[in-house]
Design an enzyme around this catalytic site. Structure first.
Site, PDB file in Angstrom:
ATOM      1  N   ARG A  27     -10.382 -11.493   2.026  1.00 21.05           N
ATOM      2  CA  ARG A  27     -11.267 -12.526   1.481  1.00 21.05           C
ATOM      3  C   ARG A  27     -10.606 -13.897   1.488  1.00 21.05           C
ATOM      4  O   ARG A  27     -11.291 -14.922   1.530  1.00 21.05           O
ATOM      5  CB  ARG A  27     -11.748 -12.104   0.079  1.00 21.05           C
ATOM      6  CG  ARG A  27     -10.669 -11.964  -0.939  1.00 21.05           C
ATOM      7  CD  ARG A  27     -11.093 -11.116  -2.130  1.00 21.05           C
ATOM      8  NE  ARG A  27     -11.092  -9.684  -1.832  1.00 21.05           N
ATOM      9  CZ  ARG A  27     -11.460  -8.742  -2.681  1.00 21.05           C
ATOM     10  NH1 ARG A  27     -11.897  -9.065  -3.897  1.00 21.05           N
ATOM     11  NH2 ARG A  27     -11.424  -7.468  -2.333  1.00 21.05           N
ATOM     12  N   ASP A  39      -7.189  -3.312  10.905  1.00 21.11           N
ATOM     13  CA  ASP A  39      -7.742  -4.272   9.957  1.00 21.11           C
ATOM     14  C   ASP A  39      -8.194  -5.572  10.644  1.00 21.11           C
ATOM     15  O   ASP A  39      -8.466  -6.563   9.977  1.00 21.11           O
ATOM     16  CB  ASP A  39      -6.707  -4.554   8.847  1.00 21.11           C
ATOM     17  CG  ASP A  39      -7.363  -4.938   7.531  1.00 21.11           C
ATOM     18  OD1 ASP A  39      -8.562  -4.657   7.358  1.00 21.11           O
ATOM     19  OD2 ASP A  39      -6.668  -5.537   6.688  1.00 21.11           O
ATOM     20  N   LYS A  69       0.836  -1.198   0.000  1.00 23.41           N
ATOM     21  CA  LYS A  69       0.000   0.000   0.000  1.00 23.41           C
ATOM     22  C   LYS A  69       0.874   1.254   0.000  1.00 23.41           C
ATOM     23  O   LYS A  69       2.008   1.207   0.476  1.00 23.41           O
ATOM     24  CB  LYS A  69      -0.837   0.034   1.293  1.00 23.41           C
ATOM     25  CG  LYS A  69      -1.971  -0.958   1.357  1.00 23.41           C
ATOM     26  CD  LYS A  69      -2.712  -0.827   2.678  1.00 23.41           C
ATOM     27  CE  LYS A  69      -3.824  -1.849   2.805  1.00 23.41           C
ATOM     28  NZ  LYS A  69      -4.942  -1.648   1.865  1.00 23.41           N
TER      29      LYS A  69
END
Ligand code: BES
Ligand code: MN
Ligand code: ZN
Length: 508
Positions: A360, A297, A286
């Site tokens: 995910r 997170d 990032k």
């Protein structure tokens, strides 16, 4: 931690006997005071009316005015705190939570160490006094949260001699109920505080191993069975989604499983929460702006942990399984690469296009593991996509899922408790976006509908007929610019109250 300096009490005794240093009375922006002001006698009622008429206070939401108690009023309290409630036709639960936090802030500011509040004696815009009390108490508790572990000089030390005791007057026939509600709200807010505490911990302190240890320790005193799947156990089950995400880190991943069984042979509810203790993006690193916020997170996992504690403390007659997959997403020579193909625990092959779409991957294995408990429903929480922050901002979470009844109920529970959720569609067309040329699916779905394609990805790991809801809390999990008095800056603990409300209404 909750600020130990604030305590809430309930009284149904006569107002004249109230000694405390303050008396809180609500005023509206239509120039009127709450009806219960009459119970303080004529002297006070008239003075309040005069102050409103002369414009000393307009009654706007959150406005306060502190006055010495008028002489010969017959009330022992030394000072009267007028507090604005805004438009009487717009009073709602969230406004009352805010008001609760404002009331305790005002006490601290003005050195009022014990105050008696009349506010919950009246109905406000159709909200019964006992309910108004519940919302205000919740606001007081949510607003009293402080995270000061790493402050050498703590506000709470300074406030040591500033302990505030807030006593809510309530009608005699409502006092038993109010006491019950207070005890419930205290437990729920402790769950929120735990979720916030975990969320606020930095990545050098909270990693998958220390998170697992802390959960084990927290649940020791409670009827919650904790088992932690190590790297080895995960490998044995072929859970390569979570393993791949964590393989670049010196602290390997874990899957934390919490079981609370107090509902006989009922099918359990499964709650799942993403806990990436730090998300650098991995090899798809990032940009550095705000990267420090990626310690948050793990707020989905924190919500699940806070909820499990609340359920156990509330002794709810239900069965719940909480599953928290946890890993650190960080680059190194052993980190996963874009282009890697992994076989998840369910057997689905995933092409990793972007290592920053890691949530995910860990949830894929966690949802699959949740299936093994044959739950009535699965609800997952995750700070999953930046796209969700773009779509909905910070005022509600994004929600997707497979079962309209479950989604409707969560929507309603969210409106009531303040952890609001807004539905997004999982139309078939979006599923096309995650087709891979070389594997079954890929972990990114292209530029459009990023929150939804992430939801589509997750949907592949739950059974078609399993009621399932996915809640993306990327925008709501933390707020570094919060101006809400019941949400101090940092982790919000969002999800804990939503789940509590949902199970209380639909599972108990
Ligand atoms: N944890 C982030 C999502 C996130 C971003 C939450 C900003 C809150 C604020 C997640 O792991 C992530 O990086 N998602 C990517 C997905 C993309 C690569 C498909 C994102 O949203 O950019
Ligand atoms: Mn990421
Ligand atoms: Zn992430």
């Amino acid at each position: 931690m909750k600020d130990q300096q604030i305590s809430i009490n309930i009284s149904s005794g006569a107002i004249e006997k109230w000694r405390g240093s303050g008396l809180a009375i609500a005023v509206y922006d239509d120039g009127k005071a709450q009806k219960a002001v009459a119970q303080c006698g004529d002297t006070i009622a008239k003075e309040v009316q005069r102050l409103l008429k002369d414009g000393w206070i307009a009654g706007k939401a959150g406005e306060t005015l502190l006055i010495p108690t008028p002489a010969n009023s017959g009330v022992a309290a030394q000072r009267v705190l007028l507090i604005g409630m805004g438009d009487p036709k717009k009073v709602n639960p969230e406004g009352l939570r805010t008001l609760g936090a404002q009331l305790s802030d005002a006490c601290k500011k003005h050195n009022i160490n014990s105050i008696n509040s009349l506010i919950a004696l009246d109905k406000h815009n159709g909200i019964k006094g006992v309910d108004a009390f519940e919302y205000m108490a919740e606001g007081v508790l949510l607003g009293s949260y402080k995270f000061e572990t790493y402050k050498s000089k703590k506000d709470s030390d300074k406030d040591k001699d500033k302990a505030v005791k807030i006593t809510f007057a309530c009608k005699k026939n409502e006092s038993t109920n109010a006491k019950k509600q207070l005890s419930k709200v205290e437990k729920i807010c402790r769950g929120v505080a735990l979720a916030r505490d975990l969320g606020n911990q930095p990545g050098n302190v909270l990693n998958p191993a220390t998170l697992a240890e802390q959960v084990t320790k927290t649940m020791e005193e409670l009827p919650v069975k904790v088992s932690v799947m190590s790297e080895k156990a995960l490998a044995k089950k072929g859970m390569n989604g979570i393993l791949a995400v964590g393989q670049g880190s010196g602290t390997p991943p874990r899957m934390i499983v919490m079981e609370y069984r107090n509902g006989g042979d009922k099918q359990p509810l499964a709650v799942v929460g993403k806990a990436i203790t730090f998300d650098s993006g991995g090899i798809s690193i990032k940009p550095s702006a705000k990267m420090e916020e990626m310690k948050f997170d793990m707020c989905g996992g924190a919500a699940v942990i806070g909820f499990m504690q609340a359920v156990a403390e509330l002794k709810l007659p239900i069965n719940v399984v909480g599953i928290v997959p946890t890993a650190e997403n960080i680059p190194s020579s052993s980190a996963q690469r874009p282009g890697d193909i992994i076989k998840t625990g369910k057997g689905i092959y995933v092409e990793v296009i972007n290592t920053d779409a890691e949530g995910r991957l860990i949830l894929a294995d966690a949802l699959h593991h949740a299936e093994s408990f044959d739950p009535v429903a699965i609800i997952d929480f995750a700070t999953l996509t930046g796209a969700c922050v773009v779509a909905l901002g910070k005022h509600c979470s994004g929600m997707m899922g497979s079962d309209d009844k479950l989604l409707d109920r969560l929507k309603e529970a969210g409106e009531e408790c303040g952890d609001r959720v807004w539905p997004l569609p999982l139309y078939e067309g979006y599923q096309e976006q995650i087709k891979s040329t070389v594997a079954d699916i890929k972990n990114v779905g292209g530029p459009g509908g990023g929150t939804i394609t992430a939801g589509c990805f997750l949907s592949r790991f739950v059974e078609d007929d399993r009621p399932w809801a996915h809640i993306d809390i990327a925008g709501t999990g933390w707020d570094m610019a919060s101006s809400k008095p019941h949400f101090p800056k940092g982790a919000t603990g969002v999800g804990v109250r939503l789940l509590c409300r949902y199970v209380e209404k639909h599972i108990v």
